[in-house]
Design a protein around this motif. Structure first.
Motif, PDB file in Angstrom:
ATOM      1  N   TYR A   1      -8.023  -0.851 -11.174  1.00  0.00           N
ATOM      2  CA  TYR A   1      -6.572  -1.098 -10.728  1.00  0.00           C
ATOM      3  C   TYR A   1      -7.001  -2.153  -9.389  1.00  0.00           C
ATOM      4  CZ  TYR A   1      -3.714   2.180 -13.240  1.00  0.00           C
ATOM      5  OH  TYR A   1      -3.221   3.466 -14.780  1.00  0.00           O
ATOM      6  N   GLU A   2      -7.906  -1.725  -8.731  1.00  0.00           N
ATOM      7  CA  GLU A   2      -8.426  -2.449  -7.222  1.00  0.00           C
ATOM      8  C   GLU A   2      -7.988  -4.380  -8.387  1.00  0.00           C
ATOM      9  OE1 GLU A   2      -8.459  -1.869  -4.486  1.00  0.00           O
ATOM     10  OE2 GLU A   2      -7.746  -0.434  -5.304  1.00  0.00           O
TER      11      GLU A   2
ATOM     12  N   TYR B   1       2.196   4.891  -9.111  1.00  0.00           N
ATOM     13  CA  TYR B   1       0.969   6.033  -9.611  1.00  0.00           C
ATOM     14  C   TYR B   1       2.157   6.536 -10.873  1.00  0.00           C
ATOM     15  CZ  TYR B   1      -3.137   3.891  -7.071  1.00  0.00           C
ATOM     16  OH  TYR B   1      -3.380   3.244  -6.790  1.00  0.00           O
TER      17      TYR B   1
ATOM     18  N   MET C   1       2.255   2.255  -3.712  1.00  0.00           N
ATOM     19  CA  MET C   1       1.282   2.921  -4.841  1.00  0.00           C
ATOM     20  C   MET C   1       1.564   4.285  -5.438  1.00  0.00           C
ATOM     21  SD  MET C   1      -0.090   0.016  -5.178  1.00  0.00           S
ATOM     22  CE  MET C   1      -0.804   0.338  -6.590  1.00  0.00           C
ATOM     23  N   GLU C   2       1.672   5.688  -4.268  1.00  0.00           N
ATOM     24  CA  GLU C   2       1.759   6.445  -4.617  1.00  0.00           C
ATOM     25  C   GLU C   2       2.855   6.624  -5.789  1.00  0.00           C
ATOM     26  OE1 GLU C   2       1.693  11.315  -3.628  1.00  0.00           O
ATOM     27  OE2 GLU C   2      -0.078   9.748  -3.038  1.00  0.00           O
TER      28      GLU C   2
ATOM     29  N   ALA D   1       0.685  -0.844  -0.017  1.00  0.00           N
ATOM     30  CA  ALA D   1       0.163  -0.318   0.023  1.00  0.00           C
ATOM     31  C   ALA D   1       1.137   0.928   0.267  1.00  0.00           C
ATOM     32  CB  ALA D   1      -1.167   0.078   1.285  1.00  0.00           C
TER      33      ALA D   1
ATOM     34  N   LEU E   1      -3.455  12.251  -9.955  1.00  0.00           N
ATOM     35  CA  LEU E   1      -4.057  10.492  -8.301  1.00  0.00           C
ATOM     36  C   LEU E   1      -4.592  10.092  -7.842  1.00  0.00           C
ATOM     37  CD1 LEU E   1      -0.377  12.561  -6.260  1.00  0.00           C
ATOM     38  CD2 LEU E   1      -1.013  10.139  -7.751  1.00  0.00           C
ATOM     39  N   THR E   2      -5.992  11.698  -7.757  1.00  0.00           N
ATOM     40  CA  THR E   2      -7.523  10.977  -7.346  1.00  0.00           C
ATOM     41  C   THR E   2      -8.148   9.846  -8.473  1.00  0.00           C
ATOM     42  OG1 THR E   2      -7.729  13.126  -6.571  1.00  0.00           O
ATOM     43  CG2 THR E   2      -9.631  11.823  -6.972  1.00  0.00           C
TER      44      THR E   2
ATOM     45  N   CYS F   1      -6.232   7.419 -10.110  1.00  0.00           N
ATOM     46  CA  CYS F   1      -5.326   6.127  -9.399  1.00  0.00           C
ATOM     47  C   CYS F   1      -6.008   5.730  -8.640  1.00  0.00           C
ATOM     48  CB  CYS F   1      -3.838   6.507 -10.087  1.00  0.00           C
ATOM     49  SG  CYS F   1      -3.522   7.228 -11.719  1.00  0.00           S
ATOM     50  N   ARG F   2      -6.130   6.741  -7.353  1.00  0.00           N
ATOM     51  CA  ARG F   2      -6.459   6.215  -6.328  1.00  0.00           C
ATOM     52  C   ARG F   2      -8.005   5.556  -6.415  1.00  0.00           C
ATOM     53  NH1 ARG F   2      -4.257  11.650  -3.804  1.00  0.00           N
ATOM     54  NH2 ARG F   2      -2.377  10.978  -3.684  1.00  0.00           N
ATOM     55  N   THR F   3      -8.459   5.873  -7.153  1.00  0.00           N
ATOM     56  CA  THR F   3     -10.459   5.649  -7.227  1.00  0.00           C
ATOM     57  C   THR F   3     -10.371   4.642  -8.297  1.00  0.00           C
ATOM     58  OG1 THR F   3     -10.808   7.802  -8.222  1.00  0.00           O
ATOM     59  CG2 THR F   3     -10.776   7.261  -6.127  1.00  0.00           C
TER      60      THR F   3
END
Length: 155
Positions: free
Chosen positions: A45-46, A19, A15-16, A12, A36-37, A39-41
């Motif tokens: 990717y999940e 990305y 991840m940044e 975890a 980044l938002t 990618c994070r959402t």
């Protein structure tokens, strides 16, 4: 003594940085925060498992592996940090991924010169399987019978 570079599953905390390896390619028209938002959402990717190539210097390259079925995997989002590009890191990472999942069929959609992936042993899928003009569907190993396989439209 050579520098040891090996793959591992991403954590975890990675991840940044992962990305950001692809920001210049996939987030050119977005601000850093927008990219980044996204990618994070990302639901996409999940769905996969991220891997990184690391050395004592840090994270060098990354990619995501999607399980398409028990014997077929998709590779996506292959990226290398700017400071580590053109040094063979992505190729080394992909070779280690292929060895880790030996005996499996791999697909990827190349949005760069397919020669890069061909140098690792990937082949271009026949034209009838190419669903997009801007990307090239490729597969590994070369002796795979694609007529008996479920061909992904994308992942």
């Amino acid at each position: 003594m050579p520098i040891i570079k090996k793959i591992r599953k991403a954590r975890a905390a990675d991840m940044e940085q992962i990305y950001l390896m692809g920001k210049d390619a996939w987030g050119q028209n977005e601000t850093l925060e927008q990219y980044l938002t996204e990618c994070r959402t990302s639901v996409k990717y999940e769905k996969g498992t991220w891997y990184v190539l690391e050395s004592p210097e840090g994270l060098l390259s990354s990619c995501i592996i999607y399980k398409l079925n028990p014997n077929t995997l998709g590779i996506g989002s292959v990226a290398t940090g700017m400071a580590y590009r053109n040094a063979g890191n992505a190729k080394l990472m992909l070779r280690q991924i292929l060895a880790l999942y030996k005996g499996r069929l791999f697909y990827l959609f190349s949005d760069i010169d397919p020669a890069f992936y061909q140098s690792i042993g990937f082949s271009r899928a026949p034209k009838r399987f190419q669903a997009y003009k801007e990307t090239c569907l490729m597969y590994y190993p070369q002796n795979s019978d694609l007529t008996k396989q479920l061909i992904p439209q994308y992942f």
